[in-house]
Design a protein around this motif. Structure first.
Motif, PDB file in Angstrom:
ATOM      1  N   ILE A 136       0.845  -1.193   0.000  1.00  0.00           N
ATOM      2  CA  ILE A 136       0.000   0.000   0.000  1.00  0.00           C
ATOM      3  C   ILE A 136       0.885   1.249   0.000  1.00  0.00           C
ATOM      4  O   ILE A 136       1.856   1.321   0.746  1.00  0.00           O
ATOM      5  CB  ILE A 136      -0.921   0.007   1.232  1.00  0.00           C
ATOM      6  CG1 ILE A 136      -1.874  -1.181   1.191  1.00  0.00           C
ATOM      7  CG2 ILE A 136      -1.714   1.305   1.308  1.00  0.00           C
ATOM      8  CD1 ILE A 136      -2.658  -1.384   2.457  1.00  0.00           C
ATOM      9  N   GLY A 137       0.548   2.196  -0.867  1.00  0.00           N
ATOM     10  CA  GLY A 137       1.293   3.444  -0.942  1.00  0.00           C
ATOM     11  C   GLY A 137       2.460   3.407  -1.915  1.00  0.00           C
ATOM     12  O   GLY A 137       3.116   4.421  -2.121  1.00  0.00           O
ATOM     13  N   GLN A 138       2.715   2.259  -2.531  1.00  0.00           N
ATOM     14  CA  GLN A 138       3.814   2.147  -3.486  1.00  0.00           C
ATOM     15  C   GLN A 138       3.296   2.255  -4.916  1.00  0.00           C
ATOM     16  O   GLN A 138       2.136   1.977  -5.197  1.00  0.00           O
ATOM     17  CB  GLN A 138       4.551   0.815  -3.329  1.00  0.00           C
ATOM     18  CG  GLN A 138       5.337   0.709  -2.047  1.00  0.00           C
ATOM     19  CD  GLN A 138       6.128  -0.583  -1.986  1.00  0.00           C
ATOM     20  OE1 GLN A 138       5.757  -1.587  -2.585  1.00  0.00           O
ATOM     21  NE2 GLN A 138       7.233  -0.554  -1.260  1.00  0.00           N
ATOM     22  N   THR A 139       4.208   2.646  -5.799  1.00  0.00           N
ATOM     23  CA  THR A 139       3.904   2.748  -7.225  1.00  0.00           C
ATOM     24  C   THR A 139       4.746   1.715  -7.956  1.00  0.00           C
ATOM     25  O   THR A 139       5.885   1.458  -7.595  1.00  0.00           O
ATOM     26  CB  THR A 139       4.242   4.161  -7.732  1.00  0.00           C
ATOM     27  OG1 THR A 139       3.472   5.105  -6.984  1.00  0.00           O
ATOM     28  CG2 THR A 139       3.915   4.316  -9.201  1.00  0.00           C
ATOM     29  N   ALA A 140       4.168   1.127  -8.997  1.00  0.00           N
ATOM     30  CA  ALA A 140       4.882   0.150  -9.818  1.00  0.00           C
ATOM     31  C   ALA A 140       4.552   0.409 -11.286  1.00  0.00           C
ATOM     32  O   ALA A 140       3.548   1.044 -11.606  1.00  0.00           O
ATOM     33  CB  ALA A 140       4.471  -1.267  -9.437  1.00  0.00           C
ATOM     34  N   VAL A 141       5.410  -0.088 -12.160  1.00  0.00           N
ATOM     35  CA  VAL A 141       5.189   0.032 -13.600  1.00  0.00           C
ATOM     36  C   VAL A 141       4.937  -1.368 -14.149  1.00  0.00           C
ATOM     37  O   VAL A 141       5.688  -2.302 -13.851  1.00  0.00           O
ATOM     38  CB  VAL A 141       6.403   0.680 -14.296  1.00  0.00           C
ATOM     39  CG1 VAL A 141       6.198   0.716 -15.803  1.00  0.00           C
ATOM     40  CG2 VAL A 141       6.639   2.076 -13.756  1.00  0.00           C
ATOM     41  N   ILE A 142       3.892  -1.506 -14.942  1.00  0.00           N
ATOM     42  CA  ILE A 142       3.554  -2.811 -15.515  1.00  0.00           C
ATOM     43  C   ILE A 142       4.598  -3.198 -16.545  1.00  0.00           C
ATOM     44  O   ILE A 142       4.910  -2.437 -17.459  1.00  0.00           O
ATOM     45  CB  ILE A 142       2.143  -2.788 -16.140  1.00  0.00           C
ATOM     46  CG1 ILE A 142       1.119  -2.514 -15.045  1.00  0.00           C
ATOM     47  CG2 ILE A 142       1.844  -4.114 -16.850  1.00  0.00           C
ATOM     48  CD1 ILE A 142      -0.293  -2.338 -15.542  1.00  0.00           C
ATOM     49  N   LYS A 143       5.122  -4.402 -16.370  1.00  0.00           N
ATOM     50  CA  LYS A 143       6.181  -4.908 -17.236  1.00  0.00           C
ATOM     51  C   LYS A 143       5.622  -5.907 -18.257  1.00  0.00           C
ATOM     52  O   LYS A 143       6.024  -5.913 -19.407  1.00  0.00           O
ATOM     53  CB  LYS A 143       7.233  -5.580 -16.345  1.00  0.00           C
ATOM     54  CG  LYS A 143       8.470  -6.031 -17.015  1.00  0.00           C
ATOM     55  CD  LYS A 143       9.458  -6.489 -15.943  1.00  0.00           C
ATOM     56  CE  LYS A 143      10.530  -7.359 -16.513  1.00  0.00           C
ATOM     57  NZ  LYS A 143      11.393  -7.899 -15.456  1.00  0.00           N
ATOM     58  N   ARG A 144       4.689  -6.765 -17.786  1.00  0.00           N
ATOM     59  CA  ARG A 144       4.161  -7.810 -18.667  1.00  0.00           C
ATOM     60  C   ARG A 144       2.834  -8.331 -18.131  1.00  0.00           C
ATOM     61  O   ARG A 144       2.617  -8.351 -16.928  1.00  0.00           O
ATOM     62  CB  ARG A 144       5.175  -8.949 -18.716  1.00  0.00           C
ATOM     63  CG  ARG A 144       4.789 -10.065 -19.625  1.00  0.00           C
ATOM     64  CD  ARG A 144       5.906 -11.082 -19.764  1.00  0.00           C
ATOM     65  NE  ARG A 144       5.460 -12.126 -20.650  1.00  0.00           N
ATOM     66  CZ  ARG A 144       5.819 -13.394 -20.521  1.00  0.00           C
ATOM     67  NH1 ARG A 144       6.654 -13.761 -19.593  1.00  0.00           N
ATOM     68  NH2 ARG A 144       5.354 -14.289 -21.364  1.00  0.00           N
ATOM     69  N   LEU A 145       1.951  -8.729 -19.022  1.00  0.00           N
ATOM     70  CA  LEU A 145       0.678  -9.334 -18.646  1.00  0.00           C
ATOM     71  C   LEU A 145       0.717 -10.816 -18.971  1.00  0.00           C
ATOM     72  O   LEU A 145       1.088 -11.201 -20.073  1.00  0.00           O
ATOM     73  CB  LEU A 145      -0.482  -8.690 -19.414  1.00  0.00           C
ATOM     74  CG  LEU A 145      -0.722  -7.204 -19.177  1.00  0.00           C
ATOM     75  CD1 LEU A 145      -1.815  -6.711 -20.098  1.00  0.00           C
ATOM     76  CD2 LEU A 145      -1.060  -6.933 -17.741  1.00  0.00           C
ATOM     77  N   LEU A 184      -4.825  -1.464 -17.841  1.00  0.00           N
ATOM     78  CA  LEU A 184      -3.602  -2.055 -17.307  1.00  0.00           C
ATOM     79  C   LEU A 184      -2.784  -2.649 -18.457  1.00  0.00           C
ATOM     80  O   LEU A 184      -2.905  -3.822 -18.789  1.00  0.00           O
ATOM     81  CB  LEU A 184      -3.945  -3.128 -16.269  1.00  0.00           C
ATOM     82  CG  LEU A 184      -4.720  -2.617 -15.058  1.00  0.00           C
ATOM     83  CD1 LEU A 184      -5.232  -3.766 -14.218  1.00  0.00           C
ATOM     84  CD2 LEU A 184      -3.872  -1.685 -14.231  1.00  0.00           C
ATOM     85  N   THR A 185      -1.972  -1.806 -19.076  1.00  0.00           N
ATOM     86  CA  THR A 185      -1.153  -2.228 -20.208  1.00  0.00           C
ATOM     87  C   THR A 185       0.329  -2.022 -19.895  1.00  0.00           C
ATOM     88  O   THR A 185       0.682  -1.312 -18.944  1.00  0.00           O
ATOM     89  CB  THR A 185      -1.527  -1.446 -21.474  1.00  0.00           C
ATOM     90  OG1 THR A 185      -1.391  -0.051 -21.211  1.00  0.00           O
ATOM     91  CG2 THR A 185      -2.953  -1.737 -21.917  1.00  0.00           C
ATOM     92  N   LYS A 186       1.177  -2.614 -20.692  1.00  0.00           N
ATOM     93  CA  LYS A 186       2.626  -2.531 -20.487  1.00  0.00           C
ATOM     94  C   LYS A 186       3.078  -1.067 -20.445  1.00  0.00           C
ATOM     95  O   LYS A 186       2.668  -0.258 -21.274  1.00  0.00           O
ATOM     96  CB  LYS A 186       3.338  -3.264 -21.631  1.00  0.00           C
ATOM     97  CG  LYS A 186       4.831  -3.320 -21.473  1.00  0.00           C
ATOM     98  CD  LYS A 186       5.464  -4.116 -22.590  1.00  0.00           C
ATOM     99  CE  LYS A 186       6.962  -4.113 -22.442  1.00  0.00           C
ATOM    100  NZ  LYS A 186       7.608  -4.854 -23.522  1.00  0.00           N
ATOM    101  N   GLY A 187       3.919  -0.749 -19.452  1.00  0.00           N
ATOM    102  CA  GLY A 187       4.456   0.592 -19.314  1.00  0.00           C
ATOM    103  C   GLY A 187       3.595   1.545 -18.494  1.00  0.00           C
ATOM    104  O   GLY A 187       4.002   2.664 -18.215  1.00  0.00           O
ATOM    105  N   THR A 188       2.418   1.109 -18.071  1.00  0.00           N
ATOM    106  CA  THR A 188       1.509   1.956 -17.294  1.00  0.00           C
ATOM    107  C   THR A 188       1.929   1.984 -15.825  1.00  0.00           C
ATOM    108  O   THR A 188       2.252   0.961 -15.248  1.00  0.00           O
ATOM    109  CB  THR A 188       0.061   1.432 -17.396  1.00  0.00           C
ATOM    110  OG1 THR A 188      -0.316   1.380 -18.762  1.00  0.00           O
ATOM    111  CG2 THR A 188      -0.906   2.326 -16.642  1.00  0.00           C
ATOM    112  N   GLU A 189       1.900   3.170 -15.235  1.00  0.00           N
ATOM    113  CA  GLU A 189       2.228   3.326 -13.817  1.00  0.00           C
ATOM    114  C   GLU A 189       0.972   3.079 -12.990  1.00  0.00           C
ATOM    115  O   GLU A 189      -0.100   3.587 -13.301  1.00  0.00           O
ATOM    116  CB  GLU A 189       2.756   4.729 -13.571  1.00  0.00           C
ATOM    117  CG  GLU A 189       3.396   4.911 -12.222  1.00  0.00           C
ATOM    118  CD  GLU A 189       4.060   6.261 -12.087  1.00  0.00           C
ATOM    119  OE1 GLU A 189       3.405   7.167 -11.530  1.00  0.00           O
ATOM    120  OE2 GLU A 189       5.205   6.405 -12.544  1.00  0.00           O
ATOM    121  N   VAL A 190       1.122   2.282 -11.924  1.00  0.00           N
ATOM    122  CA  VAL A 190       0.001   1.900 -11.075  1.00  0.00           C
ATOM    123  C   VAL A 190       0.350   2.227  -9.624  1.00  0.00           C
ATOM    124  O   VAL A 190       1.430   1.878  -9.149  1.00  0.00           O
ATOM    125  CB  VAL A 190      -0.274   0.381 -11.208  1.00  0.00           C
ATOM    126  CG1 VAL A 190      -1.412  -0.043 -10.302  1.00  0.00           C
ATOM    127  CG2 VAL A 190      -0.578   0.012 -12.636  1.00  0.00           C
TER     128      VAL A 190
END
Length: 73
Positions: free
Chosen positions: A9-18, A33-39
């Motif tokens: 909780i409170g962290q940000t991640a970048v989607i690498k692969r689905l 939720l696609t590759k390269g999107t910040e979440v």
């Protein structure tokens, strides 16, 4: 491999692969939720399911099972 479910909780991640196939993968992509999107992980429900995320400026709830299919960095 780190998945969206592992992000705290409170962290940000970048989607690498689905992972996943067919309609399931398409549904995840349709939610933005696609590759390269910040979440950003905003909250987790008391029993751990679902996760509440901020993606592309909107709020999104994702089940743990779906979060495990999203590889992040």
């Amino acid at each position: 491999m780190k998945t969206l479910r592992d992000v705290k909780i409170g962290q940000t991640a970048v989607i690498k692969r689905l992972h996943g196939e067919g309609a399931l993968k398409r549904r995840i992509m349709d939610m933005g939720l696609t590759k390269g999107t910040e979440v950003y992980v905003r909250k987790v429900a008391p029993l751990g399911d679902p996760l509440e995320l901020t993606v592309r400026g909107y709020e999104l709830s994702v089940r743990k099972a779906d979060a495990e299919l999203i590889e992040v960095e």
